[in-house]
Design an enzyme around this catalytic site. Structure first.
Site, PDB file in Angstrom:
ATOM      1  N   ASP A 174      -3.792   4.256   1.040  1.00  0.00           N
ATOM      2  CA  ASP A 174      -3.588   3.301   2.130  1.00  0.00           C
ATOM      3  C   ASP A 174      -4.584   2.140   2.095  1.00  0.00           C
ATOM      4  O   ASP A 174      -4.545   1.247   2.958  1.00  0.00           O
ATOM      5  CB  ASP A 174      -3.595   4.025   3.475  1.00  0.00           C
ATOM      6  CG  ASP A 174      -2.351   4.881   3.626  1.00  0.00           C
ATOM      7  OD1 ASP A 174      -1.272   4.427   3.185  1.00  0.00           O
ATOM      8  OD2 ASP A 174      -2.443   6.003   4.138  1.00  0.00           O
ATOM      9  N   ASP A 203       5.621   5.998   1.782  1.00  0.00           N
ATOM     10  CA  ASP A 203       4.839   4.942   2.453  1.00  0.00           C
ATOM     11  C   ASP A 203       4.128   4.040   1.444  1.00  0.00           C
ATOM     12  O   ASP A 203       3.839   2.875   1.727  1.00  0.00           O
ATOM     13  CB  ASP A 203       3.770   5.535   3.376  1.00  0.00           C
ATOM     14  CG  ASP A 203       4.180   6.812   4.074  1.00  0.00           C
ATOM     15  OD1 ASP A 203       5.052   7.523   3.537  1.00  0.00           O
ATOM     16  OD2 ASP A 203       3.627   7.125   5.122  1.00  0.00           O
TER      17      ASP A 203
HETATM   18  N1  GLY Z   1       1.812   6.250   6.653  1.00  0.00           N
HETATM   19  C1  GLY Z   1       1.912   7.260   7.625  1.00  0.00           C
HETATM   20  C2  GLY Z   1       2.979   7.047   8.627  1.00  0.00           C
HETATM   21  O1  GLY Z   1       3.859   6.231   8.479  1.00  0.00           O
HETATM   22  O2  GLY Z   1       2.931   7.750   9.617  1.00  0.00           O
END
Ligand code: GLY
Length: 380
Positions: free
Chosen positions: A92, A154
């Site tokens: 992330d 994600d």
């Molecule tokens: N990236 C984690 C979520 O979308 O909750």
């Protein structure tokens, strides 16, 4: 320039006014989910850290209001120290530094922001597993956790940091990694009907797929709504940077699935395939964040597809979702509530943050509305 519709102007004023108030109380901290009208804070290392400064950069680009820039920079400064400890950071990095240092650099040309963003891109690239062609998602959550073979949907939104680094340095290494990861994602995560798995677990030595998992969704065969939205926007962005048709086809397929499920609702249930509620369990929690992310993906598609009627239709659908979100979830009637959009669901399987404002729902709502206001800089 086309005239901006009245509801868009009104939504923009609502966002700007509430964000000015939030700057005074939240300042350079890192909000995540709002409980009892107040945003709960997370450490700067949490995956959501970039969204609040990202809101501020979008608003700064539109208003040139100094407090937005100063607060976003203060968040960026706090986050920069994390880059010397790779074990606190995961994939992330993309979300976190695209919406802070890349945004700062694109708006102000700051050399420091550029250096920070390039360092972040290098750390993201270093998570690439060459045997399985995937970017490793997380670090161990607990002593002995063997999760180095996990990739998640994600991550498609983390790839723009790599595309940016390649464009900025004129060195295609970063882009090559992003394209390999996106190609793997198109093959392994997206089902034929346009729904997606959340997680794929690879053997990190051989690169073989071991299992495909529902993750934050209801089950392995279900369809986590926010995961679908990450796929729409992430695939559209990868097409924008590569012009490879497999990615636009993936973006169109996941979009069709999402819109077919959403119909005229303002937001989806957090998973498109949840069972009916039982007397003991409520399953049908809403997720406005998924709708806001998908709307931004549709605006991106509207910019990149070549045929005009499709582009117009994607733009129409995006506007329609944002309008429904504004009128159904916008906290216009509540000055005390810090969140902008009600009805987000963070993590149903862990029973965390159910039916509350979420900072990433707010972020994508702001991105969508500022885009409709004519903001032309994309941070992604
Ligand atoms: N990236 C984690 C979520 O979308 O909750």
């Amino acid at each position: 320039m086309n005239e901006v519709a009245e509801w868009i102007q009104e939504a923009f004023e609502f966002i700007t006014e509430k964000s000015k108030r939030n700057v005074k109380v939240i300042g350079s901290q890192f909000p995540h989910a709002s409980m009892d009208k107040k945003y709960q804070l997370e450490p700067a290392s949490w995956w959501t850290a970039g969204f609040w400064p990202g809101v501020l950069w979008n608003l700064y680009a539109q208003t040139q209001e100094d407090s937005f820039l100063k607060t976003a920079r203060a968040c960026e400064d706090k986050m920069a120290v994390l880059l010397s400890d790779v074990e606190t950071l995961d994939h992330d990095i993309g979300f976190m530094w695209t919406l802070t240092s890349v945004a700062d650099y694109k708006i102000t040309g700051s050399k420091t922001a550029r250096q920070t963003a390039l360092l972040a891109a290098n750390l993201l690239a270093a998570r690439y597993n060459i045997a399985g062609n995937f970017i490793r998602a997380w670090n161990p959550w607990y002593e002995g956790d063997k999760n180095c073979g996990i990739a998640i949907i994600d991550c498609m939104m983390n790839l723009p940091l790599l595309y940016w680094a390649s464009e900025e340095t004129r060195d295609p290494r970063f882009k090559h990694i992003a394209v390999q990861h996106a190609t793997m994602t198109e093959r392994e995560f997206i089902r034929q009907d346009g729904s997606v798995f959340h997680m794929v677990n690879f053997d990190p030595e051989t690169g073989d797929v071991i299992e495909k998992l529902g993750g934050q969704g209801f089950s392995n065969e279900s369809s986590w709504a926010r995961g679908g939205a990450w796929a729409i926007y992430g695939m559209a962005l990868t097409y924008k940077f590569t012009r490879n048709t497999i990615f636009i086809n993936a973006a169109k397929n996941t979009t069709k699935y999402f819109l077919d499920q959403l119909k005229d609702a303002p937001y989806p249930v957090w998973d498109f395939k949840v069972p009916d509620n039982t007397s003991n369990t409520r399953y049908d929690y809403p997720d406005s964040s998924a709708a806001a992310i998908a709307a931004c993906g549709l605006l991106c598609l509207a910019d990149i597809v070549e045929d005009v009627p499709s582009a117009q239709d994607y733009k129409f659908q995006a506007e329609s979702i944002l309008k429904r979100l504004y009128y159904t979830c916008g906290t216009r009637d509540d000055q005390e509530e810090q969140g902008l959009l009600r009805h987000g669901t963070g993590h149903f399987p862990e029973q965390k943050n159910l039916d509350v404002p979420l900072i990433y729902g707010d972020y994508f709502f702001v991105e969508g509305i500022t885009r409709l206001m004519g903001q032309s800089i994309s941070f992604w």
